[in-house]
Design a protein around this motif. Structure first.
Motif, mmCIF file in Angstrom:
data_model
loop_
_atom_site.group_PDB
_atom_site.id
_atom_site.type_symbol
_atom_site.label_atom_id
_atom_site.label_comp_id
_atom_site.label_asym_id
_atom_site.label_seq_id
_atom_site.Cartn_x
_atom_site.Cartn_y
_atom_site.Cartn_z
ATOM 1 N N ARG A 1 -5.313 -32.879 32.156
ATOM 2 C CA ARG A 1 -6.809 -33.079 32.436
ATOM 3 C C ARG A 1 -7.759 -32.072 31.539
ATOM 4 N NH1 ARG A 1 -5.612 -35.539 37.358
ATOM 5 N NH2 ARG A 1 -6.044 -33.153 38.376
ATOM 6 N N GLU A 2 -7.387 -30.969 31.914
ATOM 7 C CA GLU A 2 -8.084 -29.603 31.489
ATOM 8 C C GLU A 2 -7.859 -29.532 29.946
ATOM 9 O OE1 GLU A 2 -8.400 -24.821 32.460
ATOM 10 O OE2 GLU A 2 -6.924 -26.246 33.519
ATOM 11 N N TRP A 3 -6.586 -29.741 29.424
ATOM 12 C CA TRP A 3 -6.408 -29.824 28.124
ATOM 13 C C TRP A 3 -7.537 -30.948 27.117
ATOM 14 C CZ3 TRP A 3 -4.851 -26.539 24.495
ATOM 15 C CH2 TRP A 3 -4.447 -27.016 23.093
ATOM 16 N N TRP A 4 -7.285 -32.100 27.606
ATOM 17 C CA TRP A 4 -8.009 -33.067 26.884
ATOM 18 C C TRP A 4 -9.533 -32.891 26.998
ATOM 19 C CZ3 TRP A 4 -6.020 -35.853 23.141
ATOM 20 C CH2 TRP A 4 -4.829 -36.039 23.233
ATOM 21 N N SER A 5 -9.939 -32.467 28.435
ATOM 22 C CA SER A 5 -11.355 -32.005 28.369
ATOM 23 C C SER A 5 -12.031 -30.965 27.424
ATOM 24 C CB SER A 5 -11.714 -31.865 29.930
ATOM 25 O OG SER A 5 -11.316 -30.387 30.099
ATOM 26 N N LYS A 6 -11.085 -29.927 27.243
ATOM 27 C CA LYS A 6 -11.304 -28.797 26.248
ATOM 28 C C LYS A 6 -11.488 -29.383 24.949
ATOM 29 C CE LYS A 6 -9.462 -24.803 28.493
ATOM 30 N NZ LYS A 6 -8.446 -23.929 28.649
ATOM 31 N N ILE A 7 -10.426 -30.532 24.474
ATOM 32 C CA ILE A 7 -10.638 -30.958 23.107
ATOM 33 C C ILE A 7 -11.634 -31.891 23.020
ATOM 34 C CG2 ILE A 7 -9.191 -32.670 21.713
ATOM 35 C CD1 ILE A 7 -6.862 -31.722 22.653
ATOM 36 N N ARG A 8 -12.129 -32.744 24.122
ATOM 37 C CA ARG A 8 -13.354 -33.479 23.866
ATOM 38 C C ARG A 8 -14.430 -32.522 23.660
ATOM 39 N NH1 ARG A 8 -10.762 -36.746 27.966
ATOM 40 N NH2 ARG A 8 -11.667 -35.574 29.589
ATOM 41 N N ARG A 9 -14.601 -31.512 24.521
ATOM 42 C CA ARG A 9 -15.902 -30.570 24.168
ATOM 43 C C ARG A 9 -15.955 -29.987 22.980
ATOM 44 N NH1 ARG A 9 -14.273 -28.847 29.635
ATOM 45 N NH2 ARG A 9 -13.413 -26.894 28.533
ATOM 46 N N MET A 10 -14.672 -29.599 22.362
ATOM 47 C CA MET A 10 -14.596 -28.919 20.988
ATOM 48 C C MET A 10 -14.924 -30.096 19.759
ATOM 49 S SD MET A 10 -14.393 -25.878 21.136
ATOM 50 C CE MET A 10 -14.039 -25.527 19.503
ATOM 51 N N ARG A 11 -14.761 -31.390 20.034
ATOM 52 C CA ARG A 11 -14.946 -32.200 19.270
ATOM 53 C C ARG A 11 -16.235 -32.580 18.985
ATOM 54 N NH1 ARG A 11 -10.605 -37.309 19.593
ATOM 55 N NH2 ARG A 11 -11.942 -37.970 17.970
ATOM 56 N N GLN A 12 -17.013 -32.741 20.356
ATOM 57 C CA GLN A 12 -18.384 -32.858 20.528
ATOM 58 C C GLN A 12 -19.461 -31.866 19.823
ATOM 59 O OE1 GLN A 12 -19.122 -33.490 24.560
ATOM 60 N NE2 GLN A 12 -18.304 -35.562 24.660
ATOM 61 N N VAL A 13 -18.782 -30.551 19.969
ATOM 62 C CA VAL A 13 -19.582 -29.743 19.478
ATOM 63 C C VAL A 13 -19.524 -29.520 17.940
ATOM 64 C CG1 VAL A 13 -19.536 -26.933 19.128
ATOM 65 C CG2 VAL A 13 -19.355 -28.085 21.516
ATOM 66 N N LEU A 14 -18.388 -29.737 17.482
ATOM 67 C CA LEU A 14 -18.026 -29.708 16.051
ATOM 68 C C LEU A 14 -18.154 -31.102 15.366
ATOM 69 C CD1 LEU A 14 -14.719 -27.791 15.801
ATOM 70 C CD2 LEU A 14 -16.853 -26.879 15.365
ATOM 71 N N ASN A 15 -18.804 -32.178 16.132
ATOM 72 C CA ASN A 15 -19.134 -33.455 15.704
ATOM 73 C C ASN A 15 -17.836 -34.110 14.634
ATOM 74 O OD1 ASN A 15 -21.477 -33.149 16.703
ATOM 75 N ND2 ASN A 15 -22.313 -32.343 14.796
ATOM 76 N N VAL A 16 -16.650 -34.046 15.339
ATOM 77 C CA VAL A 16 -15.661 -34.349 14.626
ATOM 78 C C VAL A 16 -15.217 -35.804 15.274
ATOM 79 C CG1 VAL A 16 -13.066 -34.133 14.613
ATOM 80 C CG2 VAL A 16 -14.284 -32.170 14.563
ATOM 81 N N LYS A 17 -15.338 -36.814 14.567
ATOM 82 C CA LYS A 17 -15.055 -38.232 14.920
ATOM 83 C C LYS A 17 -13.560 -38.741 14.738
ATOM 84 C CE LYS A 17 -19.730 -39.585 13.733
ATOM 85 N NZ LYS A 17 -20.508 -40.482 12.899
ATOM 86 N N SER A 18 -13.126 -39.412 15.430
ATOM 87 C CA SER A 18 -11.590 -40.126 15.246
ATOM 88 C C SER A 18 -11.779 -40.897 14.018
ATOM 89 C CB SER A 18 -11.556 -40.806 16.421
ATOM 90 O OG SER A 18 -11.560 -39.904 17.493
ATOM 91 N N PRO A 19 -10.725 -40.621 13.288
ATOM 92 C CA PRO A 19 -10.437 -41.609 12.302
ATOM 93 C C PRO A 19 -10.333 -43.135 12.464
ATOM 94 C CG PRO A 19 -8.393 -40.673 12.722
ATOM 95 C CD PRO A 19 -9.275 -40.030 13.647
ATOM 96 N N LYS A 20 -11.117 -43.849 12.060
ATOM 97 C CA LYS A 20 -11.091 -45.282 12.111
ATOM 98 C C LYS A 20 -9.825 -46.042 11.589
ATOM 99 C CE LYS A 20 -16.267 -45.605 12.302
ATOM 100 N NZ LYS A 20 -17.382 -46.375 11.659
ATOM 101 N N ARG A 21 -9.335 -46.905 12.542
ATOM 102 C CA ARG A 21 -8.063 -47.537 11.882
ATOM 103 C C ARG A 21 -8.608 -48.792 10.968
ATOM 104 N NH1 ARG A 21 -4.436 -48.262 17.480
ATOM 105 N NH2 ARG A 21 -4.245 -46.181 17.978
#
Length: 444
Positions: A418-438
């Motif tokens: 949970r801690e690892w995924w929360s860090k990833i989500r925070r970094m993606r929000q800061v860097l505005n990285v969007k998940s690739p659309k299928r």
């Protein structure tokens, strides 16, 4: 409903609606004197009088809630800062903001929706009496005033008490909105605050958790003569100090033990694998205080504090003089002396994922997570020091420790995930990285 009461309620709702509306008469000149520079705290610092003037409470709050005029140029303020102010992922900076609310002469306890943790998560610091200011320099400033608790209204009729409840509820909602909307339009704190896990203690790693316990215990030992007797400490019923001390892997935290003394290379291999330990004093009071997160305060004699909620205690209060009888009021409760939101005792704060619909029984507070880390470390050392043959003959048939060990490991693994995924989500929000659309699959 009487005509006078109905008229009063209409006034009350009009004042509430005007709290968030900009005033046309407000001058943009920052040098203009206003209520924010000279706040009047007397009407709400004392017990509010319920004599038909409850609308005056809201009027007084409206005068004290003020956004300082925002300057058009901030080049000088930005250049003077040596480090960025918008760091919602930095736990140390969050604790720095939270510590500004520590002084009791500046900040009084608030309801959970608008307490100091919620303000600190959105970039606010306490700068004056009941006043918070944006740490980012956007000019946002709010004076937080909440009416007295309802327990002090005994003797008044039910209509007055109900009216007071409505006032308090509406004010809490207004301040909850100002936590976000009180920032400037371009302030990054307005768009994003700290994650729910920002206040969580780092106790998922047993080695790190035990190392922190050892450091706090060592510092508390330096003022052992100022610590109260173990009999004056009160802890939760589920806390078993004896079993935890017996299973601790560090000899410096065990009774009748000091630092491990390694033998020279001339000694036998048996003595090297099992180092001798010199007998020494063990302080149970220091151990219990350290286990619940208490630590010394910069060498100040007789003063301890918590590094997560910044509550301070003077130990001289809990040391009765000779000949004095000790009552239940003289006991030092190592858990309830923390602030209610402290992760050392609050399972929801420590989990960072606790929701109102989630069962709190499945969550662990900080001291419970530390106790689990001690048990995990003990089981690992026991298994590593036991030969495979004897382990298979003694432990495998009984299966007493296996399920507990697996269950503990599973809980720690889930917490780390949970801690690892929360860090990833925070970094993606800061860097505005969007998940690739299928790409939609085309029908053949």
């Amino acid at each position: 409903m009487s005509y006078a009461l109905e008229t009063k309620k209409r006034k009350f709702h009009r004042v509430l609606e005007s709290l968030t509306k900009p005033s046309n008469s407000e001058s943009p000149n920052p040098t203009t004197p206003n209520a924010a520079t000279t706040p009047d705290h007397a009407p709400l610092a004392k017990r509010a009088r319920l004599d038909g003037r409850d609308d005056g409470i809201l009027a007084s709050v409206r005068k004290d809630i003020l956004k300082i005029a925002r300057t058009t140029s901030r080049a000088s303020s930005v250049s003077s800062q040596t480090r960025p102010t918008f760091v919602p992922w930095d736990r140390d900076r969050f604790l720095e903001r939270l510590e500004t609310f520590r002084r009791v002469d500046r900040w009084s306890p608030k309801p959970p929706r608008v307490n100091e943790v919620e303000w600190a998560k959105r970039g606010w610091i306490c700068t004056d009496v009941e006043r918070v200011t944006c740490v980012g320099g956007c000019g946002g400033s709010v004076v937080v005033k909440i009416p007295d608790e309802l327990d002090e209204l005994d003797g008044y009729d039910g209509e007055k008490i109900q009216e007071r409840k409505e006032v308090r509820t509406k004010l809490e909602q207004e301040y909850a909105n100002l936590i976000v909307q009180g920032h400037g339009e371009s302030c990054p704190w307005r768009n994003k605050g700290c994650d729910a896990t920002i206040h969580r203690l780092q106790l998922t790693n047993p080695d790190t958790a035990i190392s922190g316990l050892r450091a706090r215990y060592t510092r508390l030992l330096k003022m052992a003569d100022q610590l109260p007797d173990p009999g004056l400490l009160q802890a939760p019923e589920s806390f078993d100090a004896g079993s935890l001390m017996a299973t601790l892997p560090d000899p410096r935290l065990q009774p009748e033990a000091t630092e491990t003394q390694r033998t020279s290379s001339e000694n036998s291999s048996e003595s090297e694998s099992q180092p001798t330990v010199q007998a020494g004093p063990f302080n149970e009071t220091a151990f219990v205080l350290a286990f619940f997160g208490w630590d010394t305060v910069g060498g100040t004699p007789g003063l301890i504090s918590c590094g997560a909620c910044f509550r301070r205690l003077g130990l001289w209060i809990y040391k009765p003089k000779e000949g004095e009888e000790v009552s239940s009021n003289d006991l030092l409760d190592v858990a309830t002396e923390h602030m209610e939101y402290c992760p050392w005792i609050n399972a929801k704060t420590q989990s960072g994922t606790g929701k109102s619909s989630e069962k709190t029984g499945a969550l662990q507070s900080g001291w419970e997570a530390l106790a689990q880390a001690v048990k995990v470390k003990h089981l690992r050392q026991t298994r590593s020091s036991t030969p495979m043959g004897s382990r298979a003959g003694s432990e495998a048939p009984s299966m007493d420790d296996g399920p507990v060990f697996n269950e503990v490991n599973d809980d720690i693994k889930k917490a780390k995930d949970r801690e690892w995924w929360s860090k990833i989500r925070r970094m993606r929000q800061v860097l505005n990285v969007k998940s690739p659309k299928r790409k939609p699959s085309t029908a053949q």
